[in-house]
Design an enzyme around this catalytic site. Structure first.
Site, PDB file in Angstrom:
ATOM      1  N   GLU A 204      42.513  42.960  44.742  1.00 38.25           N
ATOM      2  CA  GLU A 204      42.641  41.970  45.827  1.00 38.25           C
ATOM      3  C   GLU A 204      44.088  42.024  46.295  1.00 38.25           C
ATOM      4  O   GLU A 204      44.841  41.089  46.115  1.00 38.25           O
ATOM      5  CB  GLU A 204      42.286  40.595  45.261  1.00 38.25           C
ATOM      6  CG  GLU A 204      42.042  39.534  46.265  1.00 38.25           C
ATOM      7  CD  GLU A 204      41.744  38.199  45.588  1.00 38.25           C
ATOM      8  OE1 GLU A 204      42.610  37.701  44.843  1.00 38.25           O
ATOM      9  OE2 GLU A 204      40.657  37.654  45.806  1.00 38.25           O
TER      10      GLU A 204
ATOM     11  N   CYS B 214      41.164  40.241  39.149  1.00 38.93           N
ATOM     12  CA  CYS B 214      42.598  40.319  38.872  1.00 38.93           C
ATOM     13  C   CYS B 214      42.903  41.008  37.548  1.00 38.93           C
ATOM     14  O   CYS B 214      44.030  41.435  37.320  1.00 38.93           O
ATOM     15  CB  CYS B 214      43.203  38.923  38.854  1.00 38.93           C
ATOM     16  SG  CYS B 214      43.196  38.124  40.460  1.00 38.93           S
TER      17      CYS B 214
HETATM   18  O1  AHR Z   1      36.826  35.695  40.610  1.00 39.88           O
HETATM   19  C1  AHR Z   1      38.030  35.213  40.103  1.00 39.88           C
HETATM   20  C2  AHR Z   1      39.235  35.855  40.754  1.00 39.88           C
HETATM   21  O2  AHR Z   1      39.295  35.560  42.108  1.00 39.88           O
HETATM   22  C3  AHR Z   1      39.262  37.356  40.735  1.00 39.88           C
HETATM   23  O3  AHR Z   1      39.761  37.846  39.554  1.00 39.88           O
HETATM   24  C4  AHR Z   1      40.170  37.713  41.844  1.00 39.88           C
HETATM   25  O4  AHR Z   1      39.898  38.959  42.402  1.00 39.88           O
HETATM   26  C5  AHR Z   1      40.051  36.549  42.776  1.00 39.88           C
HETATM   27  O5  AHR Z   1      41.301  36.038  43.030  1.00 39.88           O
END
Ligand code: AHR
Length: 700
Positions: free
Chosen positions: A417, A265
């Site tokens: 994501e 994220c």
């Molecule tokens: O791995 C932690 C978080 O999980 C990552 O930043 C994100 O891509 C997912 O929501």
């Protein structure tokens, strides 16, 4: 926001439980050996050479305070609104008349704030203490380079006293921790009225996990200071701006196929202005401007208001790390979307980038209010930075940073994501622009945060229509889910888009729960699931556990693959599962079968096999998720050149709740043994609750 947003992160932020099942599977009665048939003479697809890799994100103090070993927090006083974060005036500024942040004739246009200390009279407490990242970890006898930019103002300040000391009594509020035992001392003299960089090496007389740096003025008057750094000389490859050796070693030991960075994220940011911008992370380290870390306040129960990204570990360093550990770099880029679990801000898709519009690479935009073109251009420039010749503008920047050879970038991820139509309408022009200029770059696309459901299905369908090369699926779920989904890919299409299991980890309690543990139950369940990835080598080409790193005193998210404090680190059982898969990935998938019609996981026995054509071995992976030992016969159909001695590597614990820790780092760790091979029917007894890798000399 999408009309029906996935619930996973909502669980994460609200802390709702996703029930995991712990506890032992029913004990199996000791029976006759189970036969596992390995069709050595009917090999399947080649195993992807980059099959098992790493997911890196700056979460849990993974970068500053972790992999990036700068010991001074907020070295440049550049953090907006919190210019003195990490710094405290000694005894509440009893020895100082004032300490302020100033921008008057700074050392550079980007690093344009610095600290100004004023002392009315000479005082041994006229100064500041830097607390480090939950303290500073220093080792007796090792060298630490202290450097600082200083400028003398009015008065007669003749020097700066530099003291590395143990933390004393902890304080709250603006008063610094008191001083403990002195570990190293130096004095910097010869100050002038112009900015000048001073360097001195400190050699601590003792080891401390929580030291601090005390800087005091010699004499009265005004002193300006900036870019204060304390950096270990012992870094990976002894680089000046290098990385923490024990952590890199753990990563390298995994022989990872790829390194995904910078997230996660963090790529997206909570808002677009807080997104990760790779161009801000290269060049002179002193000129890189820090940015808030989006994980600082994400979880109320693990609030970390002092969490910033210094970008000392930036894109150049990520590429270099990939090269050092033999991993393909896989940068993930923002697709013009802020995190959909937060603001969901979107960069507009203009007519030039809309599907069917002119080539985005030819369009122009301004970063103040970025359109999708900005993001696409960043991606194109990144490929040039990584691979371009010295004669290209971005290639020249890489060369200037000391890497004339290209980094040979082959993959980029478009979006982290993301989900919904907002993603797909940005992904398409983005992907087309990259492909138009760089047809050989493989593109990773996002299937969203959930491994199923309407948004997942729609994304997958559309991405397959668009002939996406690699689709990134994420799953954070209970250990039981992992075992139950070992067959997830068995019915996936064998042609078209391939799968990147880009983020996964079994959660003992719930996603985002601070009570999640890296238990043996989670690790063995992931191993069970991974046999399903391996069985589907024609569909799944990349896999990485997430997140990768966590500081024991500063984490936000658990579970994590590797934990560390300021001096020590250890691999979790999950780390060893990933490592064993990676070290034993082989070259060609071999079909395995327990009995006609049996599913992977029947009777809690999970298995997969590969041939390793490089070493001339058949490699069989077996997960016995039961409290009983289990005799097994591995029947190698059509094997050639069978050797006499095999090697078994076993990860096992009777206790599914067992964990590793800083004090017991090898509580659950692989153990090797040899076994006799007398025919193509190899017998072996699997330990209770075990993951076993059998390497049997033999060819296909
Ligand atoms: O791995 C932690 C978080 O999980 C990552 O930043 C994100 O891509 C997912 O929501």
């Amino acid at each position: 926001m999408p009309t029906s947003s996935p619930t996973r992160f909502a669980q994460l932020t609200t802390g709702l439980a996703l029930c995991g099942t712990l506890g032992l599977a029913p004990a199996l009665a000791q029976t006759a050996p189970t036969t596992l048939t390995v069709q050595v003479n009917k090999p399947g697809a080649p195993v992807s050479p980059v099959m098992y890799g790493l997911f890196f994100e700056d979460i849990n103090f993974a970068a500053d305070g972790g992999l990036y070993p700068e010991l001074v927090k907020n070295k440049s006083f550049e953090i907006q609104g919190q210019h003195f974060i990490g710094w405290n005036a000694i005894k509440g500024a009893a020895g100082l008349q004032a300490y302020t942040v100033v921008s008057d004739k700074p050392i550079s246009a980007t690093n344009n704030h610095f600290a100004r200390l004023t002392a009315a009279r000479a005082n041994p407490d006229a100064g500041l203490i830097n607390e480090g990242f939950r303290g500073m970890g220093v080792k007796q006898g090792a060298d630490y380079t202290f450097s600082v930019y200083l400028r003398r103002g009015a008065g007669n300040v003749s020097g700066l006293n530099v003291t590395l000391e143990e933390q004393g009594r902890q304080s709250s509020g603006p008063v610094a921790a008191t001083s403990g035992k002195t570990l190293a001392q130096a004095q910097i003299t010869g100050l002038t009225n112009e900015w000048k960089k001073y360097t001195v090496v400190l050699k601590p007389t003792g080891t401390a996990a929580k030291a601090q740096l005390r800087l005091t003025m010699e004499g009265a008057g005004t002193l300006d200071l900036d870019v204060v750094s304390l950096f270990p000389k012992d870094t990976w490859k002894n680089r000046e701006n290098g990385l923490r050796t024990d952590l890199v070693q753990l990563l390298k030991d995994m022989q990872p196929g790829f390194l995904r960075f910078p997230g996660g994220c963090i790529v997206e940011g909570r808002t677009l202005s807080e997104r990760y911008q790779w161009k801000e992370t290269i060049g002179d380290v002193a000129a890189r401007v820090p940015l808030i870390n989006r994980w600082n306040m994400e979880f109320k129960h693990r609030s970390t208001p002092d969490y910033y990204q210094s970008f000392g570990l930036g894109f150049f360093e990520y590429f270099q790390l990939s090269e050092d550990i033999g991993a393909e770099p896989v940068p993930i880029l923002n697709v013009g979307m802020a995190c959909q679990f937060n603001s969901s801000e979107l960069a507009p898709v203009t007519s030039s980038t809309a599907p069917g519009g002119p080539n985005a690479a030819e369009a122009h935009s301004h970063d103040d209010d970025p359109t999708l073109e900005t993001f696409i251009q960043d991606a194109l420039d990144l490929v040039e930075f990584a691979n371009g010749p010295a004669s290209s503008p971005w290639g020249a920047k890489r060369v200037a940073m000391g890497h004339p050879a290209p980094f040979n970038l082959k993959y980029i991820g478009i979006g982290n994501e993301q989900w919904g139509p907002q993603y797909l309408e940005r992904y398409e022009p983005f992907m087309k622009a990259v492909k138009a200029k760089y047809p050989n770059i493989n593109i990773v696309s996002s299937a969203g945060p959930s491994p199923d459901g309407d948004l997942f299905d729609k994304a997958t369908t559309r991405l397959r229509e668009l002939k996406a090369e690699v689709i990134d699926e994420h799953y954070y779920a209970s250990p039981e889910w992992f075992r139950q989904n070992a067959g997830r890919y068995d019915n996936y299409p064998t042609t078209g888009s391939k799968i990147f299991a880009g983020e996964y980890a079994a959660q003992t309690v719930a996603i985002g729960s601070p009570d999640n543990k890296n238990s043996w139950d989670t690790a063995i369940s992931e191993a069970a699931f991974m046999t399903g990835l391996e069985r589907n080598a024609d569909k799944v080409v990349m896999a990485s556990y997430a997140p990768m790193l966590a500081h024991v005193d500063a984490w936000q998210w658990t579970p994590d693959m590797i934990w560390f404090d300021n001096l020590r680190s250890y691999g979790t059982p999950n780390y060893y599962v990933q490592k064993l898969f990676s070290l034993n990935k082989g070259t060609t998938m071999l079909p395995v079968q327990l009995s006609a019609g049996a599913k992977n996981g029947q009777d809690n026995l999970f298995s997969s096999a590969v041939a390793d054509d490089k070493t001339g071995e058949i490699v069989v992976k077996l997960v016995n998720y039961s409290a009983s030992a289990r005799p097994i016969t591995v029947s190698l159909q059509g094997v050639k050149k069978l050797g006499k001695t095999g090697k078994a590597t076993v990860l096992a614990s009777p206790d599914l709740n067992a964990v590793n820790s800083l004090d017991q780092p090898m509580n659950i760790a692989p153990k090797d043994a040899s076994f006799k091979v007398s025919s193509s029917n190899v017998t072996y007894t699997l330990a209770p609750n075990s993951f076993t890798v059998l390497r049997i000399p033999g060819k296909r």
